[in-house]
Design an enzyme around this catalytic site. Structure first.
Site, PDB file in Angstrom:
ATOM      1  N   VAL A  99      67.750 -15.790 -42.775  1.00 47.14           N
ATOM      2  CA  VAL A  99      66.371 -15.668 -43.232  1.00 47.14           C
ATOM      3  C   VAL A  99      65.536 -16.653 -42.428  1.00 47.14           C
ATOM      4  O   VAL A  99      65.956 -17.795 -42.219  1.00 47.14           O
ATOM      5  CB  VAL A  99      66.232 -15.974 -44.736  1.00 47.14           C
ATOM      6  N   CYS A 100      64.380 -16.209 -41.968  1.00 48.89           N
ATOM      7  CA  CYS A 100      63.449 -17.087 -41.259  1.00 48.89           C
ATOM      8  C   CYS A 100      64.148 -17.701 -40.043  1.00 48.89           C
ATOM      9  O   CYS A 100      64.842 -17.004 -39.299  1.00 48.89           O
ATOM     10  CB  CYS A 100      62.904 -18.123 -42.233  1.00 48.89           C
ATOM     11  N   THR A 101      64.004 -18.992 -39.819  1.00 47.50           N
ATOM     12  CA  THR A 101      64.585 -19.615 -38.635  1.00 47.50           C
ATOM     13  C   THR A 101      66.085 -19.845 -38.746  1.00 47.50           C
ATOM     14  O   THR A 101      66.688 -20.422 -37.836  1.00 47.50           O
ATOM     15  CB  THR A 101      63.878 -20.948 -38.313  1.00 47.50           C
ATOM     16  N   ALA A 151      62.817 -11.831 -41.411  1.00 48.15           N
ATOM     17  CA  ALA A 151      61.701 -12.616 -40.890  1.00 48.15           C
ATOM     18  C   ALA A 151      61.430 -13.812 -41.799  1.00 48.15           C
ATOM     19  O   ALA A 151      62.350 -14.371 -42.388  1.00 48.15           O
ATOM     20  CB  ALA A 151      60.480 -11.721 -40.724  1.00 48.15           C
TER      21      ALA A 151
END
Length: 212
Positions: A99-101, A151
């Site tokens: 998730v995310c970075t 994202a």
């Protein structure tokens, strides 16, 4: 199904807690927060601490990995202990996800070489620098490679619901969705760079610098 969510200093809370709330609703899924050592790890603003209940080495072969993001992922991209664990654990996972970075860690471990992947919109360029092809798509699946990236932040909920559908069925995913009453109806429509005004983007940059 043994599921692990790695935590580290300066993780983003919803990156891990969003998927946790979806996945832990399924009786066949057990979730453990893991990290470098047992104890409390604090989120990216230092205001929230979550208990780590196991180390990476104690969970060498999880069925599912959900790797959250946050400022702390930058340090993990050169942390051999973490990268070696990701590579080794991925060999036997049902799915390895981020998730995310969190996807930057998967990329640094070499898992995303030559594949499309996503992350927070502010870090897409870092993905490309580590062998992946960045895309702004909210959830990116490579089911043959057992890899899914999501994202920024809230997209982890969508990714986790999709995971439940893949691993069980649509009814199970919808049941989890209903249990958490996930029915987004935001009062504003600024949830992506394609929709947000220049003023909103500028405010995001301002706030991010304040927290740095």
């Amino acid at each position: 199904m043994q599921t692990v969510i790695p935590l580290f200093p300066q993780f983003t809370a919803l990156d891990g807690i969003g998927p946790y709330e979806v996945l832990q609703r399924i009786p066949d899924i057990d979730v453990t927060f893991i990290g470098h050592e047992r104890g409390v790890v604090r989120s990216d603003n230092g205001m929230l601490g979550i208990e780590v209940d196991g180390t990476f080495e104690e969970f060498p072969t999880p069925d599912l990995i959900v790797f959250p993001g946050g400022r702390g992922t930058r340090a993990l991209m050169t942390d051999d202990r973490v990268l070696d664990w990701v590579r080794s654990a991925h060999q036997s996972t049902t799915f390895t996800t981020s998730v995310c970075t969190g996807s930057l860690v998967l990329a640094a471990a070499g898992l995303l070489d030559g594949l499309t992947a996503t992350t927070h919109w502010g870090a897409l360029d870092v993905l490309s620098a580590h062998g992946a092809t960045p895309t702004g798509t909210r959830v990116v699946e490579h089911l043959d490679q057992r890899l899914i990236t999501a994202a920024g932040v809230s997209s982890g909920i969508d990714m986790a619901l999709r995971l439940v559908e893949i691993m069980f069925d649509q009814v199970a995913a919808e049941a989890s969705q209903l249990m958490i009453e996930y029915d987004p109806q935001p009062p504003f429509d600024a949830g992506s760079t394609a929709k947000a005004s220049e003023a909103v983007v500028a405010r995001v940059i301002e706030y991010a610098q304040h927290r740095a």
